[in-house]
Design an enzyme around this catalytic site. Structure first.
Site, PDB file in Angstrom:
ATOM      1  N   GLU A   1      -0.935 -21.106  42.796  1.00 37.13           N
ATOM      2  CA  GLU A   1       0.187 -21.298  41.882  1.00 37.13           C
ATOM      3  C   GLU A   1      -0.177 -22.353  40.848  1.00 37.13           C
ATOM      4  OE1 GLU A   1       4.195 -20.102  44.171  1.00 37.13           O
ATOM      5  OE2 GLU A   1       3.448 -22.084  44.671  1.00 37.13           O
TER       6      GLU A   1
ATOM      7  N   CYS B   1       0.012 -28.289  35.793  1.00 35.49           N
ATOM      8  CA  CYS B   1      -0.461 -28.703  37.115  1.00 35.49           C
ATOM      9  C   CYS B   1      -1.360 -27.603  37.667  1.00 35.49           C
ATOM     10  CB  CYS B   1       0.753 -28.926  38.007  1.00 35.49           C
ATOM     11  SG  CYS B   1       0.322 -29.370  39.682  1.00 35.49           S
TER      12      CYS B   1
ATOM     13  N   CYS C   1      -5.292 -25.699  51.673  1.00 35.33           N
ATOM     14  CA  CYS C   1      -5.843 -27.050  51.764  1.00 35.33           C
ATOM     15  C   CYS C   1      -6.102 -27.371  53.230  1.00 35.33           C
ATOM     16  CB  CYS C   1      -4.864 -28.064  51.182  1.00 35.33           C
ATOM     17  SG  CYS C   1      -5.514 -29.755  51.183  1.00 35.33           S
TER      18      CYS C   1
ATOM     19  N   CYS D   1      -1.565 -32.477  55.485  1.00 39.87           N
ATOM     20  CA  CYS D   1      -0.535 -33.522  55.409  1.00 39.87           C
ATOM     21  C   CYS D   1       0.801 -32.936  55.871  1.00 39.87           C
ATOM     22  CB  CYS D   1      -0.404 -34.045  53.980  1.00 39.87           C
ATOM     23  SG  CYS D   1      -1.955 -34.686  53.325  1.00 39.87           S
TER      24      CYS D   1
ATOM     25  N   CYS E   1       3.578 -31.626  53.336  1.00 42.58           N
ATOM     26  CA  CYS E   1       3.156 -30.783  52.205  1.00 42.58           C
ATOM     27  C   CYS E   1       3.137 -29.298  52.574  1.00 42.58           C
ATOM     28  CB  CYS E   1       1.773 -31.235  51.739  1.00 42.58           C
ATOM     29  SG  CYS E   1       1.083 -30.206  50.440  1.00 42.58           S
TER      30      CYS E   1
ATOM     31  N   GLY F   1      -4.565 -27.860  47.028  1.00 48.94           N
ATOM     32  CA  GLY F   1      -5.909 -28.261  47.415  1.00 48.94           C
ATOM     33  C   GLY F   1      -6.203 -29.731  47.217  1.00 48.94           C
ATOM     34  N   GLU F   2      -7.270 -30.172  47.870  1.00 50.11           N
ATOM     35  CA  GLU F   2      -7.739 -31.546  47.738  1.00 50.11           C
ATOM     36  C   GLU F   2      -8.952 -31.523  46.795  1.00 50.11           C
ATOM     37  OE1 GLU F   2      -7.134 -34.818  48.317  1.00 50.11           O
ATOM     38  OE2 GLU F   2      -9.082 -34.940  47.347  1.00 50.11           O
TER      39      GLU F   2
ATOM     40  N   SER G   1      -5.539 -36.200  41.366  1.00 49.55           N
ATOM     41  CA  SER G   1      -4.922 -36.878  42.506  1.00 49.55           C
ATOM     42  C   SER G   1      -5.691 -36.546  43.789  1.00 49.55           C
ATOM     43  CB  SER G   1      -3.471 -36.412  42.635  1.00 49.55           C
ATOM     44  OG  SER G   1      -2.885 -36.927  43.809  1.00 49.55           O
TER      45      SER G   1
ATOM     46  N   SER H   1      -3.008 -40.733  46.652  1.00 49.96           N
ATOM     47  CA  SER H   1      -1.788 -40.496  47.422  1.00 49.96           C
ATOM     48  C   SER H   1      -1.778 -41.436  48.613  1.00 49.96           C
ATOM     49  CB  SER H   1      -1.756 -39.044  47.907  1.00 49.96           C
ATOM     50  OG  SER H   1      -1.680 -38.187  46.802  1.00 49.96           O
ATOM     51  N   LEU H   2      -0.937 -42.451  48.564  1.00 52.02           N
ATOM     52  CA  LEU H   2      -0.935 -43.482  49.599  1.00 52.02           C
ATOM     53  C   LEU H   2       0.126 -43.183  50.662  1.00 52.02           C
ATOM     54  CD1 LEU H   2      -2.297 -46.143  50.332  1.00 52.02           C
ATOM     55  CD2 LEU H   2      -0.575 -47.333  48.973  1.00 52.02           C
TER      56      LEU H   2
ATOM     57  N   ASN I   1      10.107 -33.559  48.198  1.00 55.03           N
ATOM     58  CA  ASN I   1      10.663 -32.224  47.958  1.00 55.03           C
ATOM     59  C   ASN I   1      10.644 -31.433  49.251  1.00 55.03           C
ATOM     60  OD1 ASN I   1      10.918 -32.522  45.073  1.00 55.03           O
ATOM     61  ND2 ASN I   1       8.690 -32.464  45.032  1.00 55.03           N
TER      62      ASN I   1
ATOM     63  N   CYS J   1       6.084 -30.965  43.346  1.00 52.81           N
ATOM     64  CA  CYS J   1       4.936 -31.465  44.104  1.00 52.81           C
ATOM     65  C   CYS J   1       5.044 -31.101  45.571  1.00 52.81           C
ATOM     66  CB  CYS J   1       4.913 -32.984  44.059  1.00 52.81           C
ATOM     67  SG  CYS J   1       4.133 -33.639  42.628  1.00 52.81           S
TER      68      CYS J   1
HETATM   69  N1  SAH Z   1      -4.337 -32.957  47.356  1.00 53.31           N
HETATM   70  C1  SAH Z   1      -4.102 -33.922  46.370  1.00 53.31           C
HETATM   71  C2  SAH Z   1      -3.451 -33.376  45.132  1.00 53.31           C
HETATM   72  C3  SAH Z   1      -2.398 -32.322  45.304  1.00 53.31           C
HETATM   73  S1  SAH Z   1      -0.882 -32.850  45.997  1.00 53.31           S
HETATM   74  C4  SAH Z   1      -3.299 -35.074  46.935  1.00 53.31           C
HETATM   75  O1  SAH Z   1      -2.802 -34.941  48.054  1.00 53.31           O
HETATM   76  O2  SAH Z   1      -3.215 -36.105  46.291  1.00 53.31           O
HETATM   77  C5  SAH Z   1      -0.123 -33.709  44.641  1.00 53.31           C
HETATM   78  C6  SAH Z   1       0.874 -34.782  45.092  1.00 53.31           C
HETATM   79  O3  SAH Z   1       2.036 -34.181  45.678  1.00 53.31           O
HETATM   80  C7  SAH Z   1       0.312 -35.724  46.132  1.00 53.31           C
HETATM   81  O4  SAH Z   1       0.619 -37.056  45.822  1.00 53.31           O
HETATM   82  C8  SAH Z   1       1.023 -35.257  47.369  1.00 53.31           C
HETATM   83  O5  SAH Z   1       1.044 -36.239  48.356  1.00 53.31           O
HETATM   84  C9  SAH Z   1       2.385 -34.912  46.835  1.00 53.31           C
HETATM   85  N2  SAH Z   1       3.200 -34.114  47.741  1.00 53.31           N
HETATM   86  C10 SAH Z   1       2.796 -33.307  48.729  1.00 53.31           C
HETATM   87  N3  SAH Z   1       3.860 -32.750  49.356  1.00 53.31           N
HETATM   88  C11 SAH Z   1       4.961 -33.207  48.733  1.00 53.31           C
HETATM   89  C12 SAH Z   1       6.355 -32.971  48.893  1.00 53.31           C
HETATM   90  N4  SAH Z   1       6.812 -32.135  49.816  1.00 53.31           N
HETATM   91  N5  SAH Z   1       7.202 -33.599  48.060  1.00 53.31           N
HETATM   92  C13 SAH Z   1       6.735 -34.421  47.102  1.00 53.31           C
HETATM   93  N6  SAH Z   1       5.435 -34.668  46.881  1.00 53.31           N
HETATM   94  C14 SAH Z   1       4.544 -34.081  47.692  1.00 53.31           C
HETATM   95 FE1  SF4 Z   2      -3.670 -31.066  50.691  1.00 51.11          FE
HETATM   96 FE2  SF4 Z   2      -2.669 -32.839  48.944  1.00 51.11          FE
HETATM   97 FE3  SF4 Z   2      -1.055 -31.198  50.325  1.00 51.11          FE
HETATM   98 FE4  SF4 Z   2      -2.298 -33.183  51.585  1.00 51.11          FE
HETATM   99  S1  SF4 Z   2      -0.763 -33.375  49.961  1.00 51.11           S
HETATM  100  S2  SF4 Z   2      -2.124 -31.074  52.304  1.00 51.11           S
HETATM  101  S3  SF4 Z   2      -4.238 -33.218  50.506  1.00 51.11           S
HETATM  102  S4  SF4 Z   2      -2.564 -30.584  48.810  1.00 51.11           S
END
Ligand code: SAH
Ligand code: SF4
Length: 353
Positions: free
Chosen positions: A93, A106, A113, A117, A120, A168-169, A200, A222-223, A300, A343
């Site tokens: 997407e 984006c 991925c 996490c 996500c 993806g990462e 990111s 992403s912390l 989200n 996101c």
């Molecule tokens: N994989 C990379 C980049 C893609 S995710 C990463 O993790 O940084 C892009 C951003 O969306 C990251 O900061 C991720 O932590 C955040 N994200 C993931 N799931 C989310 C959610 N359900 N709501 C809001 N942000 C989210």
């Molecule tokens: Fe992958 Fe980023 Fe989602 Fe974590 S937040 S599962 S690294 S896409």
């Protein structure tokens, strides 16, 4: 010819090399590059400063493909989401998030991925494969096709920025990321300045210190947690690269790059969003001498995920605590939630669209 070479994704040098094999001089590479990446042409026939015989030769030798748009949706807030399909049928997407007179596209770097996490949606779908450099670049090319933004001056572009924050990462597909960013920022083609691109990462430590030298776009980390234990609970990658190592790598990035580092911080109710967490977070930055900027992200929700978004009051209080101590901590308003385009909501199956 059966096995045509995919042109999108080749570096300029590689393109030159191929043309040499076809008996063409080096300057042809520059001409073709402009047609493809500056004018956005998808057919060699339209490259009018090349002879007819060369155009025919090129179309026998190269392919100029774009992913196919197989579904699209526009949110009530005008966020635009596309489901794109590559040649082998795999899908990702892509989302465009418009602001008043500009906006960010984006893009994704992988199908699925592997990081898993907990918060996500993409992470709940395993990794299928890496995207090639060409597939990363051609997503943005599709957006330019749709918005008719080829051959436009920087100031006139609505698609003014790219965030590599889709599926993806990116650091798990580092070589292709590097190649793709080089093509997208090339001044004779797409010419999107690296200042307008943000990548990111969830914290793949080895690629952080030299990111500026190797890629040179903006970086966001992403912390999402203020201590090691909390982070491990939501991000499995933290077991491989624990928080202290991540902090050291960020410090090193800052030393090499100058300036500050941007952290994404997802606000999860009662998990990481209290006053104590904010204080802990600031102490962490002090301990590792990091000039941090925080983007506070509203969580989200998606079907099947148990986390609860922090209340607005909590998010504002968190932001104020950080700001009182000199940290920039803007709150990112979620966009496109109604169409699962925000996101962390992306997935590559059509039923989500
Ligand atoms: N994989 C990379 C980049 C893609 S995710 C990463 O993790 O940084 C892009 C951003 O969306 C990251 O900061 C991720 O932590 C955040 N994200 C993931 N799931 C989310 C959610 N359900 N709501 C809001 N942000 C989210
Ligand atoms: Fe992958 Fe980023 Fe989602 Fe974590 S937040 S599962 S690294 S896409």
């Amino acid at each position: 010819m059966d096995n045509k070479i995919e042109l999108i994704g080749l570096s300029k040098e590689e393109l030159q090399e191929h043309l040499k094999q076809l008996g063409e001089p080096a300057f042809r590479a520059k001409q073709i590059w402009q047609w493809v990446y500056f004018y956005g042409k998808t057919d060699f026939e339209e490259m009018t400063n090349l002879s007819k015989s060369l155009r025919e030769k090129l179309s026998e030798y190269f392919e100029l493909s774009r992913p196919k748009i197989v579904a699209e949706q526009i949110s009530t807030d005008k966020t635009h989401k596309w489901l794109l399909e590559f040649k082998d049928g795999q899908k990702v997407e892509m989302v465009y998030i418009p602001e008043e007179d500009r906006g960010a596209v984006c893009i994704s770097t992988q199908v699925g991925c592997a990081m898993g996490c907990k918060f996500c949606h993409t992470g709940s779908q395993r990794l299928t494969r890496n995207l090639t450099a060409g597939e990363i670049v051609s997503q943005f090319m599709v957006a330019r096709d749709v918005y008719k933004e080829w051959n436009l001056k920087e100031q006139a572009r609505m698609l003014s920025n790219i965030v590599v924050m889709g599926m993806g990462e990116p650091f798990q597909n580092y070589d292709n990321l590097v190649r793709a960013m080089k093509i997208i920022s090339d001044g004779e083609g797409i010419a999107l300045s690296k200042r307008r691109i943000t990548v990111s990462t969830s914290g793949i430590v080895p690629h952080i210190p030299n990111f500026d030298k190797e890629v040179g776009t903006k970086l966001a980390v992403s912390l999402h947690a203020s201590n090691n234990d909390l982070r491990s609970q939501i991000m499995p990658i933290n077991k491989k690269y624990p928080l202290p190592e991540l902090m050291k790598a960020c410090h090193q990035y800052q030393e090499n790059h100058g300036g500050y580092i941007t952290f994404e911080y997802l606000m999860l109710q009662n998990f990481n969003d209290t006053y104590e967490h904010a204080t802990e977070l600031m102490n962490l930055m002090k301990q590792y001498k990091i000039n941090a900027k925080f983007n506070l992200i509203a969580f989200n929700p998606w079907p099947g995920c148990d986390f609860v978004p922090s209340s607005n009051n909590r998010i504002h209080a968190f932001s104020e605590t950080l700001q009182k101590h000199g940290f920039s901590a803007p709150i990112r308003t979620p966009r496109g939630q109604d169409i699962l385009a925000a996101c962390g909501q992306l997935k590559s199956q059509k039923k989500d669209l």
